[in-house]
Design a protein around this motif. Structure first.
Motif, PDB file in Angstrom:
ATOM      1  N   LEU A  38       0.816  -1.209   0.000  1.00  0.00           N
ATOM      2  CA  LEU A  38       0.000   0.000   0.000  1.00  0.00           C
ATOM      3  C   LEU A  38       0.855   1.267   0.000  1.00  0.00           C
ATOM      4  O   LEU A  38       0.449   2.296  -0.549  1.00  0.00           O
ATOM      5  CB  LEU A  38      -0.941  -0.008   1.214  1.00  0.00           C
ATOM      6  CG  LEU A  38      -2.039  -1.080   1.161  1.00  0.00           C
ATOM      7  CD1 LEU A  38      -2.844  -1.098   2.453  1.00  0.00           C
ATOM      8  CD2 LEU A  38      -2.956  -0.867  -0.038  1.00  0.00           C
ATOM      9  N   THR A  39       2.037   1.188   0.584  1.00  0.00           N
ATOM     10  CA  THR A  39       2.956   2.323   0.525  1.00  0.00           C
ATOM     11  C   THR A  39       3.392   2.581  -0.919  1.00  0.00           C
ATOM     12  O   THR A  39       3.470   3.735  -1.364  1.00  0.00           O
ATOM     13  CB  THR A  39       4.195   2.080   1.406  1.00  0.00           C
ATOM     14  OG1 THR A  39       3.773   1.957   2.780  1.00  0.00           O
ATOM     15  CG2 THR A  39       5.195   3.219   1.283  1.00  0.00           C
ATOM     16  N   ALA A  40       3.662   1.498  -1.648  1.00  0.00           N
ATOM     17  CA  ALA A  40       4.009   1.643  -3.067  1.00  0.00           C
ATOM     18  C   ALA A  40       2.841   2.245  -3.831  1.00  0.00           C
ATOM     19  O   ALA A  40       3.030   3.110  -4.705  1.00  0.00           O
ATOM     20  CB  ALA A  40       4.390   0.280  -3.648  1.00  0.00           C
ATOM     21  N   MET A  41       1.623   1.826  -3.503  1.00  0.00           N
ATOM     22  CA  MET A  41       0.433   2.372  -4.158  1.00  0.00           C
ATOM     23  C   MET A  41       0.290   3.860  -3.844  1.00  0.00           C
ATOM     24  O   MET A  41      -0.006   4.674  -4.729  1.00  0.00           O
ATOM     25  CB  MET A  41      -0.813   1.614  -3.698  1.00  0.00           C
ATOM     26  CG  MET A  41      -2.131   2.177  -4.197  1.00  0.00           C
ATOM     27  SD  MET A  41      -2.267   2.113  -5.996  1.00  0.00           S
ATOM     28  CE  MET A  41      -3.898   2.840  -6.219  1.00  0.00           C
ATOM     29  N   LYS A  42       0.508   4.225  -2.593  1.00  0.00           N
ATOM     30  CA  LYS A  42       0.425   5.636  -2.192  1.00  0.00           C
ATOM     31  C   LYS A  42       1.414   6.479  -2.986  1.00  0.00           C
ATOM     32  O   LYS A  42       1.088   7.569  -3.461  1.00  0.00           O
ATOM     33  CB  LYS A  42       0.718   5.764  -0.696  1.00  0.00           C
ATOM     34  CG  LYS A  42       0.693   7.199  -0.165  1.00  0.00           C
ATOM     35  CD  LYS A  42       1.527   7.331   1.102  1.00  0.00           C
ATOM     36  CE  LYS A  42       3.009   7.159   0.797  1.00  0.00           C
ATOM     37  NZ  LYS A  42       3.884   7.418   1.958  1.00  0.00           N
ATOM     38  N   MET A  52      -2.542  16.825  -5.214  1.00  0.00           N
ATOM     39  CA  MET A  52      -3.429  16.342  -4.153  1.00  0.00           C
ATOM     40  C   MET A  52      -2.627  16.172  -2.867  1.00  0.00           C
ATOM     41  O   MET A  52      -1.482  15.696  -2.877  1.00  0.00           O
ATOM     42  CB  MET A  52      -4.078  15.023  -4.557  1.00  0.00           C
ATOM     43  CG  MET A  52      -5.107  14.508  -3.553  1.00  0.00           C
ATOM     44  SD  MET A  52      -6.169  13.222  -4.260  1.00  0.00           S
ATOM     45  CE  MET A  52      -7.183  14.210  -5.372  1.00  0.00           C
ATOM     46  N   ALA A  53      -3.221  16.542  -1.745  1.00  0.00           N
ATOM     47  CA  ALA A  53      -2.539  16.485  -0.449  1.00  0.00           C
ATOM     48  C   ALA A  53      -2.126  15.045  -0.123  1.00  0.00           C
ATOM     49  O   ALA A  53      -2.931  14.122  -0.228  1.00  0.00           O
ATOM     50  CB  ALA A  53      -3.444  17.035   0.647  1.00  0.00           C
ATOM     51  N   LEU A  54      -0.883  14.878   0.268  1.00  0.00           N
ATOM     52  CA  LEU A  54      -0.356  13.551   0.569  1.00  0.00           C
ATOM     53  C   LEU A  54      -1.066  12.914   1.749  1.00  0.00           C
ATOM     54  O   LEU A  54      -1.281  11.696   1.769  1.00  0.00           O
ATOM     55  CB  LEU A  54       1.152  13.632   0.841  1.00  0.00           C
ATOM     56  CG  LEU A  54       1.869  12.300   1.078  1.00  0.00           C
ATOM     57  CD1 LEU A  54       1.714  11.379  -0.129  1.00  0.00           C
ATOM     58  CD2 LEU A  54       3.353  12.550   1.362  1.00  0.00           C
ATOM     59  N   ASP A  55      -1.444  13.729   2.748  1.00  0.00           N
ATOM     60  CA  ASP A  55      -2.118  13.159   3.910  1.00  0.00           C
ATOM     61  C   ASP A  55      -3.490  12.599   3.529  1.00  0.00           C
ATOM     62  O   ASP A  55      -3.936  11.579   4.082  1.00  0.00           O
ATOM     63  CB  ASP A  55      -2.236  14.186   5.043  1.00  0.00           C
ATOM     64  CG  ASP A  55      -3.026  15.422   4.629  1.00  0.00           C
ATOM     65  OD1 ASP A  55      -3.210  15.632   3.414  1.00  0.00           O
ATOM     66  OD2 ASP A  55      -3.466  16.165   5.523  1.00  0.00           O
ATOM     67  N   TYR A  56      -4.155  13.232   2.565  1.00  0.00           N
ATOM     68  CA  TYR A  56      -5.452  12.722   2.104  1.00  0.00           C
ATOM     69  C   TYR A  56      -5.260  11.398   1.355  1.00  0.00           C
ATOM     70  O   TYR A  56      -6.001  10.422   1.576  1.00  0.00           O
ATOM     71  CB  TYR A  56      -6.134  13.737   1.201  1.00  0.00           C
ATOM     72  CG  TYR A  56      -7.402  13.215   0.560  1.00  0.00           C
ATOM     73  CD1 TYR A  56      -8.553  13.024   1.323  1.00  0.00           C
ATOM     74  CD2 TYR A  56      -7.442  12.883  -0.795  1.00  0.00           C
ATOM     75  CE1 TYR A  56      -9.714  12.518   0.746  1.00  0.00           C
ATOM     76  CE2 TYR A  56      -8.601  12.385  -1.377  1.00  0.00           C
ATOM     77  CZ  TYR A  56      -9.731  12.205  -0.608  1.00  0.00           C
ATOM     78  OH  TYR A  56     -10.870  11.703  -1.168  1.00  0.00           O
ATOM     79  N   VAL A  61      -5.652   5.411   1.131  1.00  0.00           N
ATOM     80  CA  VAL A  61      -4.972   4.171   0.759  1.00  0.00           C
ATOM     81  C   VAL A  61      -4.740   3.263   1.966  1.00  0.00           C
ATOM     82  O   VAL A  61      -4.896   2.040   1.873  1.00  0.00           O
ATOM     83  CB  VAL A  61      -3.624   4.493   0.066  1.00  0.00           C
ATOM     84  CG1 VAL A  61      -2.815   3.211  -0.177  1.00  0.00           C
ATOM     85  CG2 VAL A  61      -3.861   5.211  -1.259  1.00  0.00           C
ATOM     86  N   TYR A  62      -4.406   3.841   3.124  1.00  0.00           N
ATOM     87  CA  TYR A  62      -4.133   3.048   4.319  1.00  0.00           C
ATOM     88  C   TYR A  62      -5.391   2.741   5.141  1.00  0.00           C
ATOM     89  O   TYR A  62      -5.299   2.102   6.189  1.00  0.00           O
ATOM     90  CB  TYR A  62      -3.135   3.769   5.230  1.00  0.00           C
ATOM     91  CG  TYR A  62      -1.719   3.830   4.691  1.00  0.00           C
ATOM     92  CD1 TYR A  62      -1.060   2.679   4.281  1.00  0.00           C
ATOM     93  CD2 TYR A  62      -1.042   5.045   4.622  1.00  0.00           C
ATOM     94  CE1 TYR A  62       0.244   2.735   3.805  1.00  0.00           C
ATOM     95  CE2 TYR A  62       0.258   5.123   4.151  1.00  0.00           C
ATOM     96  CZ  TYR A  62       0.896   3.959   3.731  1.00  0.00           C
ATOM     97  OH  TYR A  62       2.181   4.020   3.270  1.00  0.00           O
ATOM     98  N   ASP A  63      -6.527   3.207   4.695  1.00  0.00           N
ATOM     99  CA  ASP A  63      -7.777   3.006   5.435  1.00  0.00           C
ATOM    100  C   ASP A  63      -7.974   1.523   5.783  1.00  0.00           C
ATOM    101  O   ASP A  63      -7.832   0.651   4.926  1.00  0.00           O
ATOM    102  CB  ASP A  63      -8.954   3.503   4.592  1.00  0.00           C
ATOM    103  CG  ASP A  63     -10.288   3.276   5.278  1.00  0.00           C
ATOM    104  OD1 ASP A  63     -10.342   3.310   6.517  1.00  0.00           O
ATOM    105  OD2 ASP A  63     -11.278   3.040   4.553  1.00  0.00           O
TER     106      ASP A  63
END
Length: 241
Positions: A38-42, A52-56, A61-63
């Motif tokens: 998921l980090t790779a996907m992010k 787009m804001a990285l925190d969003y 993605v990590y939800d």
């Protein structure tokens, strides 16, 4: 050279058959492997959507509750180079696509189309037949090629208030059909349709090859239309123009 038509997604389909790529659906349950994928996907999404804001992006993605990601994996290093982050609403009968991205180095090869085909297969297997997404101006063309349209047929009460509205984006919908056996095997579906059409044409048409006209070689400058051999057998009548 083969005269078969080029089908969108032919290159990645062949790579999947050879075991060079694979598709997996990841829901964040907190394992190390899931977090790495998921980090790779992010990172792919953040590169694809730099404004787009990285925190969003990270929050989606990590939800751990609502969102999942369908990842396109390179089997050589087991790392994603594309993916679709989506949220299913099974009780409402639809899935929302939040992010869809493929590494720029792998674009224009049909991976994006094949990725969407795999998502359709996944969604269909869950008994869901509507996909909704908000597309910005740059993405509308891509989604239209994947069978999305701007006219949403799903009852508004089923989706309004469930998905987030985006500024300067267009809501689009793709309707899946139960009679499509496998959305990842488009060529087979097209072939079946063509074979069925040819069979129907053969049932209603009469085909017979006749020799060409010789009257002109014999010095006759013209003949009546109804004198052309085989014309009447086709159903032609004098009142047909």
């Amino acid at each position: 050279m083969s005269d078969a038509p080029k089908v969108r997604g032919a290159i990645p389909r062949e790579k999947e058959k050879k075991g060079e790529i694979k598709f997996i659906t990841v829901a964040n349950k907190g394992t190390r492997e899931q977090l790495e994928l998921l980090t790779a996907m992010k990172n792919i999404v953040s590169r694809h959507l730099p404004n787009m804001a990285l925190d969003y992006i990270s929050r989606i993605v990590y939800d751990t509750v609502y969102h999942e990601s369908l990842l396109l994996i390179n089997c050589k290093d087991n790392k994603p180079f594309g993916g679709i982050c989506f949220r299913p609403f099974p009780t409402q009968g639809f899935v929302e696509i939040v992010f869809c991205a493929v590494d720029s180095t792998q674009q224009v090869q049909g991976f994006g189309s094949y990725l969407m085909q795999h998502l359709k297969k996944e969604i269909q297997s869950r008994g869901i037949y509507h996909i909704l997404t908000y597309a910005d101006n740059q993405a509308i063309g891509y989604f239209m090629k994947q069978g999305f349209h701007k006219h949403v047929t799903l009852n508004k009460e089923r989706w309004q208030g469930y998905i987030k509205d985006y500024v300067e984006a267009t809501l689009m919908e793709c309707v899946l059909h139960k009679n499509v056996e496998d959305y990842t095997d488009v060529p087979s579906t097209i072939k079946k349709q063509r074979d069925a059409l040819q069979s129907l044409i053969g049932q209603v048409s009469k085909s017979e090859i006749r020799p060409g006209l010789t009257c002109f070689k014999q010095g006759i400058p013209k003949i009546k239309i109804e004198e052309i051999p085989g014309l009447k057998e086709t159903g032609w009548k004098p009142d047909i123009h």
